[in-house]
Design a protein around this motif. Structure first.
Motif, PDB file in Angstrom:
ATOM      1  N   THR A  10      38.955  46.572  19.705  1.00 41.42           N
ATOM      2  CA  THR A  10      40.261  47.352  19.737  1.00 41.42           C
ATOM      3  C   THR A  10      40.630  47.639  18.586  1.00 41.42           C
ATOM      4  O   THR A  10      40.330  47.403  17.385  1.00 41.42           O
ATOM      5  CB  THR A  10      41.665  46.427  20.245  1.00 41.42           C
ATOM      6  N   ALA A  11      41.639  48.739  18.430  1.00 43.21           N
ATOM      7  CA  ALA A  11      41.955  49.283  17.078  1.00 43.21           C
ATOM      8  C   ALA A  11      42.514  48.433  16.150  1.00 43.21           C
ATOM      9  O   ALA A  11      42.144  48.252  15.035  1.00 43.21           O
ATOM     10  CB  ALA A  11      42.858  50.458  17.277  1.00 43.21           C
ATOM     11  N   GLU A  12      43.157  47.366  16.721  1.00 42.25           N
ATOM     12  CA  GLU A  12      43.919  46.049  15.997  1.00 42.25           C
ATOM     13  C   GLU A  12      42.651  45.191  15.139  1.00 42.25           C
ATOM     14  O   GLU A  12      42.817  45.020  14.149  1.00 42.25           O
ATOM     15  CB  GLU A  12      44.717  45.428  16.742  1.00 42.25           C
ATOM     16  N   ARG A  14      39.530  46.107  14.887  1.00 44.56           N
ATOM     17  CA  ARG A  14      38.583  46.906  13.751  1.00 44.56           C
ATOM     18  C   ARG A  14      39.385  46.810  12.481  1.00 44.56           C
ATOM     19  O   ARG A  14      38.916  46.997  11.490  1.00 44.56           O
ATOM     20  CB  ARG A  14      38.489  48.408  14.266  1.00 44.56           C
ATOM     21  N   GLU A  15      40.747  47.073  12.554  1.00 48.61           N
ATOM     22  CA  GLU A  15      41.567  47.171  11.353  1.00 48.61           C
ATOM     23  C   GLU A  15      41.582  45.567  10.686  1.00 48.61           C
ATOM     24  O   GLU A  15      41.312  45.742   9.607  1.00 48.61           O
ATOM     25  CB  GLU A  15      42.970  47.305  11.541  1.00 48.61           C
ATOM     26  N   ALA A  16      41.524  44.627  11.519  1.00 50.82           N
ATOM     27  CA  ALA A  16      41.448  43.393  10.985  1.00 50.82           C
ATOM     28  C   ALA A  16      40.253  43.079  10.349  1.00 50.82           C
ATOM     29  O   ALA A  16      40.123  42.312   9.183  1.00 50.82           O
ATOM     30  CB  ALA A  16      41.870  42.156  12.071  1.00 50.82           C
ATOM     31  N   ALA A  17      39.135  43.608  10.650  1.00 49.90           N
ATOM     32  CA  ALA A  17      37.646  43.465  10.279  1.00 49.90           C
ATOM     33  C   ALA A  17      37.341  44.542   9.204  1.00 49.90           C
ATOM     34  O   ALA A  17      36.130  44.317   8.868  1.00 49.90           O
ATOM     35  CB  ALA A  17      36.673  43.194  11.512  1.00 49.90           C
ATOM     36  N   ALA A  18      38.216  45.108   8.928  1.00 46.85           N
ATOM     37  CA  ALA A  18      37.585  46.549   7.830  1.00 46.85           C
ATOM     38  C   ALA A  18      37.051  45.833   6.540  1.00 46.85           C
ATOM     39  O   ALA A  18      36.085  46.468   6.230  1.00 46.85           O
ATOM     40  CB  ALA A  18      38.957  47.466   7.603  1.00 46.85           C
ATOM     41  N   GLY A  22      33.612  47.357   7.093  1.00 46.73           N
ATOM     42  CA  GLY A  22      33.652  48.536   6.385  1.00 46.73           C
ATOM     43  C   GLY A  22      34.285  49.533   7.373  1.00 46.73           C
ATOM     44  O   GLY A  22      33.726  50.747   7.044  1.00 46.73           O
ATOM     45  N   GLY A  23      34.830  49.324   8.120  1.00 47.70           N
ATOM     46  CA  GLY A  23      35.493  50.294   9.171  1.00 47.70           C
ATOM     47  C   GLY A  23      34.786  50.665  10.475  1.00 47.70           C
ATOM     48  O   GLY A  23      35.175  51.628  11.439  1.00 47.70           O
ATOM     49  N   ASP A  24      33.562  49.989  10.395  1.00 45.28           N
ATOM     50  CA  ASP A  24      32.465  50.209  11.534  1.00 45.28           C
ATOM     51  C   ASP A  24      33.275  49.337  12.627  1.00 45.28           C
ATOM     52  O   ASP A  24      34.125  48.427  12.444  1.00 45.28           O
ATOM     53  CB  ASP A  24      31.312  49.695  11.283  1.00 45.28           C
TER      54      ASP A  24
END
Length: 83
Positions: A10-12, A14-18, A22-24
């Motif tokens: 989810t977008a959330e 992905r943001e937590a794992a940035a 690296g944004g992937d």
């Protein structure tokens, strides 16, 4: 193959794992994004595939991922640049 290489975050998430991804995004066991997919192991292995470019890059080292010099990452990424 489509499910394997589709981002399931989810977008959330992905943001937590940035910082880690690296944004992937994350497929089924590998990172996905930017027209490629692959995996980086913390103990020195890394592979990435860019099907559109017909490119596969495999890097094997005996160094922990966090001890790699920046030039090693740059060389790995250069393989995906058009000639």
């Amino acid at each position: 193959m489509r499910q394997l290489t589709t981002d399931h975050l989810t977008a959330e998430q992905r943001e937590a794992a940035a910082g880690f991804l690296g944004g992937d995004g994350w497929g089924l066991g590998l990172s996905v994004g930017g027209g490629r997919y692959g995996w980086a192991g913390g103990l020195g292995t890394m592979w990435s595939t860019a099907p559109e470019q017909q490119t596969v890059v495999l890097l094997l080292t005996q160094r922990a991922l966090w001890t790699w010099p920046p030039t090693l990452f740059e060389a790995f990424e250069t393989a995906f640049q058009p000639s």
